[in-house]
Design an enzyme around this catalytic site. Structure first.
Site, short mmCIF file in Angstrom:
data_model
loop_
_atom_site.label_atom_id
_atom_site.label_comp_id
_atom_site.label_asym_id
_atom_site.label_seq_id
_atom_site.Cartn_x
_atom_site.Cartn_y
_atom_site.Cartn_z
N GLU A 1 38.94 50.98 41.30
CA GLU A 1 38.66 52.19 42.09
C GLU A 1 38.54 53.41 41.18
OE1 GLU A 1 41.28 52.28 45.41
OE2 GLU A 1 40.12 53.80 46.46
N GLU B 1 35.17 53.19 39.62
CA GLU B 1 34.16 53.54 40.63
C GLU B 1 34.13 55.06 40.84
OE1 GLU B 1 34.99 51.99 44.55
OE2 GLU B 1 33.11 52.78 45.37
N CYS C 1 42.07 50.77 51.11
CA CYS C 1 43.01 49.64 51.14
C CYS C 1 43.68 49.40 52.49
CB CYS C 1 44.05 49.74 50.04
SG CYS C 1 44.54 51.38 49.63
N SER D 1 35.41 53.79 49.29
CA SER D 1 35.34 53.01 48.06
C SER D 1 34.90 51.59 48.43
CB SER D 1 36.73 52.97 47.41
OG SER D 1 36.82 51.87 46.53
N LYS E 1 46.41 43.73 58.54
CA LYS E 1 46.13 42.83 57.41
C LYS E 1 45.82 41.41 57.90
CE LYS E 1 46.70 45.53 53.83
NZ LYS E 1 45.58 45.76 52.92
N GLU F 1 42.26 41.71 58.72
CA GLU F 1 41.47 41.89 57.50
C GLU F 1 41.21 40.55 56.81
OE1 GLU F 1 43.45 43.54 53.95
OE2 GLU F 1 41.77 44.90 53.70
N GLU G 1 33.53 38.04 55.51
CA GLU G 1 33.12 38.20 54.11
C GLU G 1 34.26 37.96 53.11
OE1 GLU G 1 33.24 40.49 56.44
OE2 GLU G 1 33.99 42.42 55.71
N CYS H 1 52.19 52.63 54.21
CA CYS H 1 52.64 51.29 54.61
C CYS H 1 54.14 51.19 54.87
CB CYS H 1 52.30 50.27 53.53
SG CYS H 1 50.54 50.05 53.35
FE1 HC1 Z 1 49.97 48.34 51.81
FE2 HC1 Z 1 48.27 47.90 49.99
S1 HC1 Z 1 49.86 49.49 49.88
S2 HC1 Z 1 47.68 48.56 52.11
O1 HC1 Z 1 50.02 49.94 52.48
O2 HC1 Z 1 46.92 48.98 49.22
O3 HC1 Z 1 49.93 46.52 54.13
O4 HC1 Z 1 52.89 47.96 51.21
O5 HC1 Z 1 49.99 45.68 50.56
O6 HC1 Z 1 46.48 45.49 50.35
O7 HC1 Z 1 49.17 46.92 47.31
C1 HC1 Z 1 50.06 47.25 53.30
C2 HC1 Z 1 51.82 48.07 51.55
C3 HC1 Z 1 49.63 46.75 50.73
C4 HC1 Z 1 47.14 46.41 50.14
C5 HC1 Z 1 48.79 47.26 48.31
#
Ligand code: HC1
Ligand code: SF4
Length: 568
Positions: free
Chosen positions: A278, A281, A298, A318, A357, A360, A365, A502
């Protein structure tokens, strides 16, 4: 200021303070089911009734200010009877199957029933079960348990600006759900899970995927790799008697090995990898006239929000996958090859503080390795349940370390779990890469803290880089509107779907302690300080993976495995 008497005790508070808050000040806790510190008081449940001795009227303490009162009684016979009656009416329409409820021993209704000393109920049982809504990978709604307090509706609208749920139907037959009971993915729901964190009972929960993980652990042909997200280490302890925000990393790793995992890896490693990708980028966009401000990608609830509501701004995101997904792609390629394990036999489990998550990992993809990159996502709560199911109290285990060679992260990786952390981690690396100088102080205080909106300007070589940080989708929406109008004069923005990042995710242990989020944030900054290496680009495992496998950040291979595209 106003002085009133509550239960015979004088209390002085600023004008406009609610009776509930004033009473709390003198140690009088008025019960309520609909009130929540993050939400506007609406007095839907009316449990918080108190008596105004002047007017002899009953008032709801959560939304009535002290201003027009002289004396309040919170526990007269009349008040107690009314409160008990309201509670008994709720209970008459509740399944009361506490033994097999997800919220058993963590339920506000159960706790209140006990506190009010309710042993019987004169009202006829009118409870009728209704079908459970389970039409998405993340969230389950069981309206049989819903007490219609409306907190979830409020959280979705007031905090997450998503308005995905509301009250359906009329008179006494109303219920909460998507308008016209639409499918979840056809609504504006982004699967953030904020509604779960405010629900006082067991009406909302994550989709339980523990059985799939038990099956994989029991299957001799499966090589099971766990990853644990940054903020799980400061949330999990709530389930095992630790104080709020305590860092339990080593105990958690030991527990996961006891479950039978073959490898346990820190998601902080792939958070460091994200910074490499990132950061590169970002510098590319800055110097080659790319779309700015660039926004972090993220948090999957956040990605959903942009895809559903602001498709015209997708180019600002991103292209980096989240650390969870980068981890999956690396594990079933580079790591599998290093270990000599066939990726088809690998089973990758993520432990995340987040329910989005789960969704996700199921995006079509997310199969860059040639397989599903992540097989199952568990929340922090589900991991705690698995430990308990196997008789493990992690506080009794000797701490253990993560596995190499993609298993270790830096302090920069760990602060990903708190709002402002991704930006701080990126600044540490971008600054040193651009200037070639070592940072005197890696702590960027301006991007830390609990404010809804933070901004800073950081001189990076010749460029004054302007950054902004926000969390909670309602706050993010304000930033997006500014970008749309061309009024957001920033280069780089960090957004996390959940307030505080998070640490306050929809998959974290339920807690009645309102400032648990702040405790967990502090825990992560403490964890950062305890790391010898606090910059992503100095992580030796990161250097190794670029040398041996990926080449340069943003290389062709890195793009194939670690970057993605969005839907508009
Ligand atoms: Fe998260 Fe991440 S910080 S998004 O908040 O970018 O869920 O803890 O795992 O993928 O590393 C969540 C937390 C986590 C991702 C990272
Ligand atoms: Fe609203 Fe988030 Fe709950 Fe969906 S998951 S209903 S967006 S609070």
């Amino acid at each position: 200021n106003i002085t009133i008497k509550i239960d015979g005790i004088d209390v002085t508070v600023p004008s406009g303070t609610t009776i509930l808050e004033a009473a709390k000040k003198i140690g009088v806790h008025i019960p309520t089911l609909c009130n929540h510190p993050d939400l506007t008081a609406k007095s839907t449940c009316r449990i918080c009734v108190v008596e105004d001795t002047g007017s002899r009227r009953l008032k709801t303490a959560c939304n009535q200010p002290v201003d027009s009162c002289k004396e309040i009684i919170t526990n007269s016979k009349r008040v107690k009877e009314v409160r008990k009656t309201i509670l008994q009416l709720i209970l008459a329409n509740h399944p009361q199957d506490c033994l097999n409820c997800i919220r058993n021993q963590k339920c506000e209704l159960q706790e209140l029933t006990q506190k009010e000393n309710i042993m019987d109920n004169p009202f006829e049982r009118i409870y009728e079960p209704v079908p459970i809504k389970d039409d998405n990978p993340s969230l389950v709604r069981d309206n049989s348990k819903c007490i219609k307090c409306g907190r979830c509706v409020q959280a979705c609208e007031e905090i997450q600006a998503s308005k995905a749920i509301g009250f359906n139907g009329r008179s006494t037959n109303y219920s909460i759900g998507q308008a016209f009971d639409k499918a979840t993915d056809e609504s504006t729901c982004v699967l953030c899970g904020k509604c779960i964190t405010v629900c006082p009972v067991g009406a909302l929960r994550e989709k339980d995927d523990t059985e799939k993980v038990w099956d994989a652990l029991a299957n001799e042909n499966k090589f099971v790799v766990f990853q644990t997200a940054p903020s799980v280490r400061v949330g999990l302890g709530d389930e095992f008697g630790y104080s709020s925000g305590e860092i339990v990393t080593g105990h958690m790793v030991a527990g996961i090995r006891r479950l039978g995992a073959d490898k346990v890896i820190d998601t902080n490693f792939s958070a460091d990898l994200t910074i490499m990708e990132e950061g590169t980028e970002f510098l590319g966009r800055l110097t080659n006239g790319g779309t700015l401000p660039m926004i972090t990608s993220c948090s999957p609830g956040w990605i959903n929000f942009v895809e559903k509501n602001y498709p015209d701004l997708i180019d600002h995101l991103s292209t980096c996958k989240s650390p969870q997904q980068m981890f999956g792609a690396i594990t079933k390629t580079y790591y599998a090859e290093k270990l000599g394990v066939d990726p088809k036999d690998m089973f990758v489990v993520s432990v995340m503080p987040c329910i989005a998550k789960k969704y996700e990992s199921k995006r079509p993809e997310m199969d860059a390795s040639g397989y599903r990159d992540i097989d199952v996502v568990l929340t922090t709560r589900e991991l705690a349940r698995m430990f308990k199911e196997n008789g493990l109290d992690i506080s009794e285990l000797e701490p253990e370390d993560y596995d190499s060679i993609i298993g270790h992260g830096t302090g920069a990786g760990t602060i990903f779990g708190t709002s402002g952390g991704v930006m701080e981690a990126a600044l540490r690396t971008v600054y040193e890469v651009v200037t070639g100088e070592e940072l005197d102080n890696v702590d960027f205080e301006a991007v830390r803290g609990h404010d809804d909106f933070k901004e800073a300007e950081v001189q990076v070589g010749d460029i004054p880089v302007r950054v902004a940080i926000t969390s909670g989708l309602g706050n993010a929406k304000k930033l997006l509107e500014k970008i749309r109008k061309g009024e957001a004069d920033y280069h780089f923005i960090e957004v996390m779907a959940c307030p505080g990042g998070c640490v306050g995710g929809g998959g974290q242990p339920y807690t009645i302690k309102h400032d648990a989020r702040e405790d967990r944030m502090e825990g992560l900054y403490k964890d950062d300080k305890q790391h010898d290496i606090r910059k992503s680009h100095e992580n030796p495992e990161i250097k190794e993976i670029y040398e041996e496998f990926l080449g340069e950040p943003n290389s062709h291979k890195a793009h194939e495995l670690l970057h993605t595209h969005y839907r508009n």
